[in-house]
Design a protein around this motif. Structure first.
Motif, short mmCIF file in Angstrom:
data_model
loop_
_atom_site.label_atom_id
_atom_site.label_comp_id
_atom_site.label_asym_id
_atom_site.label_seq_id
_atom_site.Cartn_x
_atom_site.Cartn_y
_atom_site.Cartn_z
N ALA A 1 0.82 -1.22 0.00
CA ALA A 1 0.00 0.00 0.00
C ALA A 1 0.86 1.27 0.00
N TRP A 2 2.20 1.16 0.17
CA TRP A 2 3.05 2.36 0.23
C TRP A 2 2.99 3.11 -1.09
N PRO A 3 2.96 4.42 -1.13
CA PRO A 3 2.82 5.36 -0.01
C PRO A 3 1.33 5.52 0.36
N GLU A 4 1.01 5.36 1.63
CA GLU A 4 -0.40 5.41 2.02
C GLU A 4 -0.92 6.84 2.08
N GLN A 5 -0.05 7.80 2.45
CA GLN A 5 -0.54 9.17 2.60
C GLN A 5 -0.09 10.09 1.46
N GLY A 6 1.17 9.96 1.04
CA GLY A 6 1.68 10.87 0.04
C GLY A 6 2.42 12.05 0.66
N TRP A 7 3.07 11.82 1.81
CA TRP A 7 3.89 12.86 2.47
C TRP A 7 5.25 12.86 1.79
N LEU A 8 5.64 14.02 1.26
CA LEU A 8 6.87 14.07 0.47
C LEU A 8 7.83 15.08 1.09
N GLU A 9 9.09 14.68 1.27
CA GLU A 9 10.03 15.63 1.86
C GLU A 9 11.38 15.57 1.13
N PHE A 10 11.87 16.76 0.73
CA PHE A 10 13.22 16.88 0.14
C PHE A 10 14.14 17.39 1.24
N LEU B 1 9.52 9.65 1.05
CA LEU B 1 8.10 9.54 0.69
C LEU B 1 7.45 8.70 1.79
N ASP B 2 6.50 9.30 2.50
CA ASP B 2 5.91 8.65 3.68
C ASP B 2 7.02 8.20 4.64
N GLY B 3 8.04 9.05 4.77
CA GLY B 3 9.10 8.78 5.73
C GLY B 3 10.13 7.77 5.28
N SER C 1 -3.85 14.67 -4.02
CA SER C 1 -2.50 15.21 -3.82
C SER C 1 -1.92 15.53 -5.19
N PHE C 2 -1.45 16.77 -5.36
CA PHE C 2 -1.15 17.15 -6.74
C PHE C 2 -0.01 18.17 -6.80
N GLY C 3 1.06 17.84 -7.48
CA GLY C 3 2.16 18.79 -7.59
C GLY C 3 2.28 19.25 -9.03
N GLU C 4 2.54 20.51 -9.23
CA GLU C 4 2.68 20.95 -10.62
C GLU C 4 4.07 21.49 -10.85
N ARG D 1 2.75 18.17 2.20
CA ARG D 1 1.91 17.33 3.06
C ARG D 1 0.88 16.60 2.21
N PRO D 2 0.34 15.51 2.75
CA PRO D 2 -0.66 14.74 2.00
C PRO D 2 -1.82 15.65 1.56
N GLY D 3 -2.26 15.51 0.31
CA GLY D 3 -3.42 16.24 -0.18
C GLY D 3 -3.14 17.67 -0.57
N GLU D 4 -1.90 18.15 -0.37
CA GLU D 4 -1.59 19.53 -0.73
C GLU D 4 -1.39 19.68 -2.24
#
Length: 1473
Positions: A1279-1288, A1346-1348, A1470-1473, A1311-1314
């Motif tokens: 199921a990974w990534p379950e939330q979609g928390w992304l960190e650089f 990604l999700d830690g 969750s959407f990055g452009e 953050r998830p959903g951002e």
């Protein structure tokens, strides 16, 4: 003198010549030229002239100190020797003290003086600037004038018995001297004809100036400045001495670049050949139909092509209509080609001389009392016939290869010229791959016809003569065997037909595989982003499987042919002998031997014939394909545009009631019609706020077919400035792309750079505007490509500009800059038609045309039209609509490439492909051995050994049997013919005369039984070897392809960015074809030759041990010659491959950019470019053929030496009665084919080496490519990534060593959903973030979580399958819509239809025919915007927690864009452009 008579000239002459005073000066006397005329007119006068003129050269100064070339040295020695011989004759004549010799003393004295002065002249001349040449031609003329005197003197001496009398030593000595004088003359003439025995470059050096003494003597003239063959003398041409400097250079390992090889002889220059071909085409066309006077298009913009190299382009040829291509080829090259047939006849006749003379020689050996002269004449005849045959065969092959080369140049450039003229609608029916195939495979097949055609008549010719000789041996009995042979012809024909059809199927599957590979390479980023490698690997493997199934059939049919070839002699011999015996004749060993030999000669034409027919049929198929291409209709601009200009002189463009379609007049359905009546004032700016089809109407000038209505364009001959929506960029430097063939004007160039906002980008690029951009501009970002294309159009400086949405791919600030500085200011005063959906710029237009669904809705001023377009806050919209793809320019830039490099000079190309210098590493042989399989390879060699051994033993058994019969005083009388014709190929058989037991003793029965069993064993081993080999070849082909494909698809993206696609495709097309087909074929021949030669040497040495004395020095010569040759030959072959890629890549590039090339009227320049690249390839090809002939003539000389040597040894041994005719017959029959074997061995070895270069090239990719990490994380939750928390975290990324950081310490959290928007200028690193996230490029420092979980600890396939991206360049694979959305088939049709609906594509998809509709090559059935929507649908299907959008809405209009925004908001959390 009879008193004090007046002593006049007549008396003087009569006294000197001892003639009658009434006729003091006879010209003819006693049946030949009189001595008086000979000595005075033919002797004294020329020698006096020689002395006077030679004296003129003695005064020349300007001497050089270095040693002269040896051609001059030989002439110097000859002159001295001639002077000495004449002096000796004067001395002898004086001793004889006869009054009739005064004339001779006078003549010889003047000759001595003349040759001494001439000697002085040569001494001087060879130290002057003349040394680089043959010297003054006058010198040769003076020497030639003295030749008749020497010849006639010798003739007179031969007629006079006194001179041949042994009792008169002084007279005899004068005869010997007269004979000896011919030697210096001959040497002198040869040294002149071939001025430098060891160094032919003196004749060839283009700038024939002598190096001054300052230049050290050792410096070699550059081979790249010499012209091949032209200017070399007869001997040099016969022995290819003009090639020596090049061969030496190759041996030193300095043959690195195509520029190092000679230039083509003038008659073979591409421009000369093409000009002539075009004249022939015109002649045939005028014969076919009267020209309808249409104005051919495209015409070069400027007619004065400066260098004149392409001057025939003056009026481009209209390659259209019913001109038969075969007729044109026949007219152009026919005569030259048919004349060579005479040489072929001579060669064929001489091939029978060998066996007949051998037969005579063996008759002589049988007869103990035969005079020596009989044997000597036979040996001499053998020498003369083999020597002459060698020369003629060599000249024939070389001349045919020249005709083939000319035909190739003509065809390739004609196909290219046609591609530039053919109309868009006609071209739509053919894929790019097919057209490129016409230029490569089909042209090669047509050219191969050159070698097949002469075989077509010469094989039956040889067949008939062999039958006649058989008839002389066994009478009508030969009909029995002939019956079977003729029955086998249809069987062979059947095999050939099956091979042909399998070959066609195989090529068809190969085409589709290469087409698929092309798409994979084009879309490699998408494949990696979506983790589709396994799916596409499977797809290619399926294609390959079908290709291999036909290859398998092909190889087994080949094996069957090989086997038939070996078994046929057995069957024919048996039947011939049975018939012979049944007719009541007595069978003798002599008859057996000769018949067997002749049967062997029959087999060659019988077996070769189907292959020759095959080659001719293949050529016909290919010719028809090329002919069909030439029959496509050309772009007819006369018909497309109205010729009558409107009354209003201000009108620049007029469309009235126009209907346009992608199909031609006969095409099925009309895709769009536009009823429009628009007059646009000069200098106005037409703007379209338009959706999909509009651009097509606007670019009608070069793509669409007009169905009805009127199109008028003012001054269309000058062409348009076109900036197309899909940027077409050449593989050249940035500057070359912008200049596009125009002269560099620094002021205007800078203005264009500024106006198109390229200054900053050029500062970032490693070499500024001299930086090389990859194929299709891979090393530039989307926005940079769009602006580069705009800059190119602006620099063309045309009156009318068609700008197809150049603002779509750039961000707002840049768009405003382009609009203001470029479109409004720099192009002021031009007619500018701009298609766009950016309504914020519409108010600047003079007139606006609103379009919808292919028709014009309304035309008017901006004020009238704007309210009809749904307005949006312009700034905000654009801020987030259009981003420019970041500067991946640094990413792939190749640092340090010089500006003027074109594809073939690409350092990488030369580096990667050519620097495999020197011999093939053993590793390459080992690779192939492993690919075949060790055990299998060993068993193939074993079966070959057994096959060869059984063949030699059977031949030895025959000779042993003959000797036994002879010793037992049996009926054998004439072994002669025995060996006469037997040749090593023939043995498998006389199997059997077992049938004739009724009239045979038990002895004969025993011999026949043993012979039969050996022959049978031989056929079994032959079959075993043929089928094992076929199986081995298929195993190797499978293994090599699988490794290559696997490695290439796992390679890093960086590899694809820095490697031209043509280079990778070459591995999958031509190199793999070689591994599949050509390599096994030639390797098979090589192995047979190696074992054949070993067998032959063993047999010859056993039969005539004295031959070893001759063979050892010859073996040394052979080794040195082939070693000298192989270096250069191998490098030339590599250069041929390397110079071929640029021809194909230029062709593909042209096909992709046809629109731009035609709109700007640059066709003529592109034809020049292809001619230049083709010329370079032809140079290498021509020299490759020439070096082959250089070797061939030397090997044939070795063969001549062996045959003559054997003949002489046999005659000598016959005199000492120490000879066994059976063994001598065997040895001599083997020796006759030694030339063929030696040539065969070295050619097959060199060819195998050349073909193995393909294994080397595939191996280079299979082992040497940088690959992406392949590890998987087994602990990863599904199921990974379950939330979609992304960190650089502190991410630093550099594309390659030595480049600046593309990301420099980036840290951010999503953050998830951002929804996060990333904005920035070109090159700021926007897209690089995505590259880092998908691990397209590995980080230098820092980490991404990604999700830690650190993404570097996850397998690449695991990571990429859990993320989704909509890339900037929408890419579709040819196939159905379903395959494009869901290649792996993971979703139901309903899910696919839903997602299509969400992306507002359902109406389009339904109109095309649902999910199974084809999207066309690279999605050409859709507009760019629709492709973008399909890519969005693809991303929505993945339902990933993180979606990256890289400028996904750049190419869609406001309405669609709004719907898209809505879809994205609703469907994606969750959407990055």
């Amino acid at each position: 003198l009879g008193g004090m008579r007046v002593f006049g000239p007549a008396e003087l002459v009569a006294g000197l010549c001892h003639t009658d005073e009434k006729n003091p000066f006879p010209v003819w006397q006693d049946g030949h030229v009189s001595p008086c005329f000979n000595q005075l007119v033919l002797g004294v006068l020329p020698h006096a002239g020689m002395a006077i003129f030679s004296a003129c050269y003695i005064s020349i100064c300007d001497l050089l100190r270095s040693s002269p070339p040896c051609g001059w040295t030989l002439r110097w020695v000859s002159a001295l020797l001639a002077a000495l011989l004449f002096t000796a004759d004067v001395v002898l004549a004086s001793f004889l003290q006869r009054t009739d010799l005064y004339l001779d003393v006078l003549a010889d004295g003047s000759a001595t003086l003349a040759w001494l002065v001439h000697f002085g002249a040569i001494t001087v001349l060879q130290r002057t600037a003349f040394r680089r040449t043959r010297g003054p031609p006058l010198l040769l003329l003076l020497v030639l004038l003295s030749v008749p005197n020497v010849a006639i003197t010798l003739w007179i001496y031969c007629d006079n018995q006194e001179y041949l009398n042994l009792t008169e030593p002084l007279e005899l000595a004068r005869f010997v001297l007269a004979s000896a004088r011919t030697l210096p003359l001959l040497v002198y003439i040869l040294a002149f004809a071939f001025p430098c025995v060891t160094d032919a470059r003196y004749t060839l050096y283009i700038n024939a100036v002598d190096g001054s003494p300052l230049v050290p003597e050792s410096t070699q003239p550059e081979t790249g400045e010499m012209v091949a063959e032209d200017g070399s003398g007869g001997v040099s041409r016969l022995f290819y001495l003009w090639l020596n400097p090049l061969l030496r250079r190759g041996q030193r390992g300095e043959l690195d670049r195509p520029a190092d090889v000679y230039h083509l002889p003038r008659k073979l220059r591409t421009t000369v050949v093409c000009r002539y071909f075009h004249q022939c085409w015109e002649a045939c066309r005028r014969g076919a139909a009267v020209s309808n006077g249409q104005d051919p298009w495209p015409r070069p913009v400027s007619r004065n092509l400066l260098n004149g190299s392409w001057s025939y382009q003056e009026e481009p040829l209209e390659l259209e209509g019913d001109v038969g291509l075969l007729r044109v080829l026949h007219k152009a090259f026919g005569l030259r080609y048919y004349v060579l047939g005479a040489l072929k006849v001579a060669v064929n006749m001489l091939s029978f001389a060998g066996p007949l003379l051998l037969s005579s020689l063996l008759n002589f050996m049988e007869d103990r009392e035969a005079p020596v002269s009989w044997g000597a004449w036979c040996a001499l005849g053998l020498f003369a016939s083999t020597l002459l045959s060698s020369f003629l065969q060599n000249i024939f092959v070389f001349e045919v290869s020249k005709v083939a080369l000319s035909a190739r140049a003509a065809l390739v450039s004609a196909i290219y010229g046609k591609a530039l003229q053919v109309s868009g609608s006609s071209l739509a029916g053919t894929t790019m791959g097919e057209v490129v195939n016409l230029m490569s495979t089909d042209t090669d097949r047509v050219v191969n016809f050159c070698s097949s055609f002469h075989e077509l008549w010469s094989l039956p010719f040889r067949f008939v003569i062999t039958l006649y000789l058989l008839y002389l041996q066994v009478g009508v009995a030969f009909l029995g065997g002939l019956g079977v042979a003729l029955l086998l012809v249809p069987f062979n024909k059947f095999l050939a037909t099956r091979i042909l059809s399998n070959n066609q199927h195989m090529l068809r599957h190969k085409d589709s595989r290469v087409k698929l590979m092309t798409e994979i390479l084009f879309g490699i980023r998408i494949i990696k982003f979506y983790n589709w490698e396994p799916h596409f690997t499977q797809k290619v493997s399926d294609c390959r499987k079908q290709e291999l199934s036909h290859l398998k059939a092909l190889k087994y049919l080949d094996a069957m042919c090989v086997y038939t070839w070996a078994a046929l002699p057995v069957v024919i011999s048996i039947l011939t002998f049975v018939t012979y015996v049944l007719l009541g004749n007595q069978l003798t060993a002599a008859k057996v031997f000769t018949t067997l030999a002749l049967v062997g000669m029959l087999i060659i034409p019988l077996n070769a014939f189907p292959w020759v027919l095959n080659g001719i049929l293949e050529a016909k198929v290919s010719l028809d394909r090329i002919q069909r291409f030439f029959k496509l209709t050309n772009q007819d601009l006369q018909a497309h545009y109205a010729l009558v200009s409107p009354e209003d002189s201000q009108t620049s463009i007029l469309l009235s009631q126009g209907t346009f379609s992608w199909q031609g007049p006969d095409g099925p359905n009309q895709k769009k019609e536009g009823e429009t009546e628009t007059g646009a004032a000069e200098g106005s700016l037409l703007l379209h706020g338009l959706t999909l089809h509009i651009t097509k109407v606007q670019t009608s000038s070069y793509c669409l077919c007009r169905r009805s209505g009127v199109v008028y364009v003012a001054g269309r001959e000058a062409g348009f400035g076109l900036a197309s929506q899909e940027p077409w960029i050449q593989h050249a430097s940035v500057r070359d792309n912008i200049l596009f063939g125009k002269d560099y004007d620094p002021v205007f160039y800078q203005a264009v750079i500024q106006a198109c906002a390229l200054s900053d980008d050029l500062n970032v690029l490693p070499n500024g505007d001299k930086t090389e951009v990859g194929e299709n501009g891979v090393t530039l970002s989307g926005g940079q490509k769009a602006r580069l294309v705009l800059a190119r159009a602006v620099y063309m400086d045309k009156d009318i500009y068609l700008l197809d949405d150049p603002l779509a791919a750039v961000d707002t600030d840049v768009a405003e800059h382009l609009m203001k500085r470029c479109i409004m200011e720099l192009l002021r005063g031009k007619t500018r038609i701009l298609c766009t959906h950016r309504i914020e710029f519409v108010d600047k237009a003079d007139m606006v045309v609103l379009m919808d669904n292919g028709t014009i809705v309304k035309t008017g001023t901006p004020a009238e039209i704007l309210p009809l377009v749904e307005a949006m806050p312009k700034k905000r919209k654009n801020d987030h609509n259009v981003k420019e793809k970041d500067g991946v320019e640094q990413e792939e830039e190749e640092p340090g490439l010089s500006p003027d490099l074109c594809v073939d000079d690409d350092p990488n190309l030369s580096g990667a492909e050519q620097k495999q210098m020197g011999g093939l590493a053993w590793k390459v042989y080992q690779t192939y051995w492993v690919a075949v399989g060790g055990v299998l390879a060993a068993s193939i060699l074993m079966s070959l050994l057994l096959m060869q051994a059984s063949k030699n033993v059977s031949d030895w058994w025959l000779s042993h049997w003959i000797s036994e019969l002879k010793n037992n005083g049996s009926t054998t009388t004439n072994v002669s013919s025995s060996a006469a014709f037997s040749s090593p190929h023939l043995s498998p058989l006389s199997s059997l005369q077992t049938f004739t037991s009724s009239n045979m003793s038990s002895d004969v029965k025993f011999y026949l039984t043993v012979y039969a069993s050996i022959a049978t064993a031989n056929t079994v081993f032959t079959a075993l070897r043929a089928f094992l080999f076929a199986y081995g070849a298929i195993c190797a082909a499978t293994a090599i392809h699988n490794r290559l494909l696997d490695r290439v698809l796992k390679a890093t993206v960086c590899f694809f960015d820095t490697t031209p696609m043509g280079r990778i495709l070459n591995r999958f097309s031509s190199d793999l074809y070689t591994v599949d087909d050509s390599l096994p074929f030639i390797l098979n021949i090589l192995l047979a030759n190696v074992f054949g030669l070993l067998g032959m040497l063993v047999v010859i040495s056993y039969g005539l041990p004295w031959v070893l004395v001759l063979l050892l020095p010859l073996a040394l010569v052979y080794h040195r010659t082939q070693h000298f040759y192989r270096h250069t030959s191998r490098e030339l072959k590599r250069l041929c491959s390397i110079t071929l890629s640029p021809v194909y890549s230029h062709f593909s590039e042209t096909l992709t950019g046809l629109g731009t090339i035609r709109a700007s009227g640059s066709s003529a320049r592109f034809e020049e470019e292809i001619a230049r690249r083709l010329e370079q390839n032809q140079r290498c090809l021509f020299l490759s053929n020439a070096t082959t002939q250089w070797l061939s003539i030397r090997l044939q000389m070795i063969g001549v030496a062996v045959v003559t040597g054997l003949g002489v040894i046999a005659v000598v041994q016959h005199q000492y009665n120490s000879v066994d005719p059976g063994l001598v017959g065997l040895s001599l029959s083997y020796a006759l084919s030694i030339t063929n074997l030696l040539c065969g061995l070295i050619f097959s070895f060199t060819q195998t080496e050349m073909q193995l270069v393909s294994v080397e090239r595939t191996e280079e990719y299979s082992t040497g490519l940088p690959t992406e990490p392949q590890h998987q994380n087994t602990q990863l939750s599904p199921a990974w990534p379950e939330q979609g928390w992304l960190e650089f975290r502190g991410v630093v990324l550099v594309y390659r060593d030595g480049l600046p950081n593309a990301l420099d310490g980036v840290s951010l959290v999503v953050r998830p959903g951002e929804k996060v928007g990333i904005v920035g200028r070109t090159g700021s690193g926007k897209s690089t973030l995505f590259q880092a996230l998908f691990r397209m490029v590995e980080l230098n420092r820092g980490q991404i979580l990604l999700d830690g979980l650190d993404i570097s600890s996850v397998g690449l396939s695991q990571l990429r399958s859990r993320l989704a991206i909509i890339p900037q360049d929408p890419f579709l694979f040819s196939g159905t819509i379903r395959e494009n959305l869901d290649p792996c088939g993971r979703h139901s049709d309903q899910q696919l239809l839903d997602v299509v609906d969400q992306c507002h594509l359902s109406s389009v998809v339904n109109r095309m025919g649902g999910l199974d509709a084809e999207v066309g090559e690279r999605g050409r059935s859709f507009s760019v915007g629709q492709r973008q929507l399909l890519c969005l649908a693809r991303a929505l299907l993945t339902q990933a927690k993180v979606l990256c959008i890289d400028e996904a809405t750049a190419s869609v209009d406001q309405k669609t864009d709004k719907l898209l925004q809505q879809t994205i908001r609703e469907k994606i959390r969750s959407f990055g452009e």
